[in-house]
Scaffold this motif. Structure first.
Motif, short mmCIF file in Angstrom:
data_model
loop_
_atom_site.label_atom_id
_atom_site.label_comp_id
_atom_site.label_asym_id
_atom_site.label_seq_id
_atom_site.Cartn_x
_atom_site.Cartn_y
_atom_site.Cartn_z
N LYS A 131 3.05 48.10 -22.42
CA LYS A 131 2.98 46.65 -22.51
C LYS A 131 3.60 46.11 -23.79
O LYS A 131 4.35 45.13 -23.77
N GLU A 132 3.31 46.75 -24.93
CA GLU A 132 3.80 46.24 -26.21
C GLU A 132 4.59 47.29 -26.98
O GLU A 132 4.85 47.12 -28.18
N SER A 133 4.96 48.38 -26.33
CA SER A 133 5.67 49.44 -27.04
C SER A 133 6.61 50.18 -26.10
O SER A 133 6.59 49.98 -24.89
N SER A 146 7.59 49.30 -31.53
CA SER A 146 7.03 48.04 -31.07
C SER A 146 8.08 47.26 -30.30
O SER A 146 9.26 47.24 -30.69
N LYS A 148 7.90 44.02 -29.99
CA LYS A 148 7.99 42.69 -30.58
C LYS A 148 9.19 42.59 -31.51
O LYS A 148 9.93 41.61 -31.50
#
Length: 340
Positions: A131-133, A146, A148
């Motif tokens: 989901k975030e990595s 990451s 982001k």
């Protein structure tokens, strides 16, 4: 020319992990006498020969129909879709690669442009989004970044792993991975596999998996990240472990014939597990007893849990006790040579 098919499970494609109506498959084609081979969630067949064009197709499997197609100039060896979005991770492959094999290209297919590049010192063997990595494997390392800002979060040294053997759960809520541990000559324990649990701050807790005779040929983790499947080198048996403490939950018997495992997958509720081999056979097991042992409810020595027919006239009494424990598969599917 080889054909590569990569499929994402429905947890990656739906907000509701219990929904199975929006399952997609990414398909990479290069044709030779209409032959095609499949691998799911995993890059197992890179383009060979002189492949100069990759045909990308995404299918909705229920109901089955084409939903997308793209043509790329140059060979593609690895592809990973970020859920059901237009974001892809691509790695070049074949004799005429589209991208360098040491790079992971984060590609926005809606805008047909590169969003980011991750460059490594050796060829990439596996890529997986969370989901975030994003996790990237090379022959002897695992990198975590990451999504982001593509900040580097973790690096794990592994044993030499050219096939990209790696296990990761599919849940969006947790991140659990399994990998081939770098051998420690001073250690007396047989720790060929290590499990890592990442928390919300990406801090990891290690759980060693003990007792493996050899380096495994395949690793797979269920959706919740609670069960790890470890296949031995000749694929004659698969052991299931509790990822929280490393305890063995069950040992499954496939066959006495040696084979290479192409894919292992769990059902979303972890009640079933299937494997496919290079012999064109698919085996399916019930994991009901495994789930009971995971919850502390099952007792392998309790005869009431074996579910063995007590009627002496029953034909089922001739079946081995492992069949009723779930240690032997209850279903096999044999594929014809022309559809393997």
């Amino acid at each position: 020319n080889l054909v590569f098919i990569n499929s994402l499970d429905n947890t990656y494609l739906n907000e509701d992990p219990n929904t199975e109506k929006n399952l997609y498959e990414e398909k990479f084609y290069s044709y030779k006498e209409n032959e095609m081979s499949d691998s799911y969630n995993y890059v197992y067949a890179c383009f060979e020969s002189y492949v100069s064009v990759a045909y990308i197709k995404i299918y909705r499997s229920y109901p089955l129909n084409d939903s997308y197609e793209r043509v790329l100039e140059g060979g593609i060896g690895i592809v990973e879709m970020y859920y059901s979005t237009n974001i892809l991770a691509l790695v070049g492959g074949g004799k005429n690669p589209k991208f360098h094999k040491n790079k992971v290209i984060i590609w926005d297919d809606l805008q047909s442009k590169v969003l980011a590049e991750l460059k490594f010192t050796s060829p990439v063997t596996y890529v997986k989004f969370k989901k975030e990595s994003i996790f990237v494997l090379t022959e002897n390392k695992i990198f975590m970044f990451s999504l982001k800002n593509f900040q580097h979060l973790d690096t794990i040294e592994t044993e030499n792993n050219p096939k990209g053997i790696f296990g990761i759960n599919t849940s969006k809520e947790t991140t659990v991975i399994a990998y081939i541990k770098k051998e420690d000559e001073e250690s007396k324990e047989r720790e060929h596999v290590m499990v890592k649990h990442y928390d919300s701050e990406n801090k990891a807790t290690d759980v060693p998996i003990l007792g493996g005779e050899t380096i495994p040929s395949y690793l797979a983790i269920n959706n919740e990240g609670t069960i790890l499947a470890v296949a031995n080198q000749d694929a004659t048996k698969i052991r299931l472990y509790n990822t929280e403490n490393g305890e063995i939950l069950q040992e499954l018997k496939r066959s006495q014939d040696k084979a290479e495992i192409v894919y292992i997958c769990f059902s979303n509720d972890s009640r079933l597990m299937a494997i496919s081999t290079d012999k064109g056979t698919i085996f399916v097991w019930s994991l009901v007893q495994c789930l009971k042992r995971l919850k502390g409810e099952g007792n392998e020595e309790d005869p009431e849990n074996d579910q063995v027919p007590k009627n002496k006239f029953s034909l089922l009494r001739f079946l081995p006790i492992e069949f009723f424990k779930g240690d032997m598969c209850f279903s096999q599917i044999k594929l014809d040579d022309d559809v393997r």
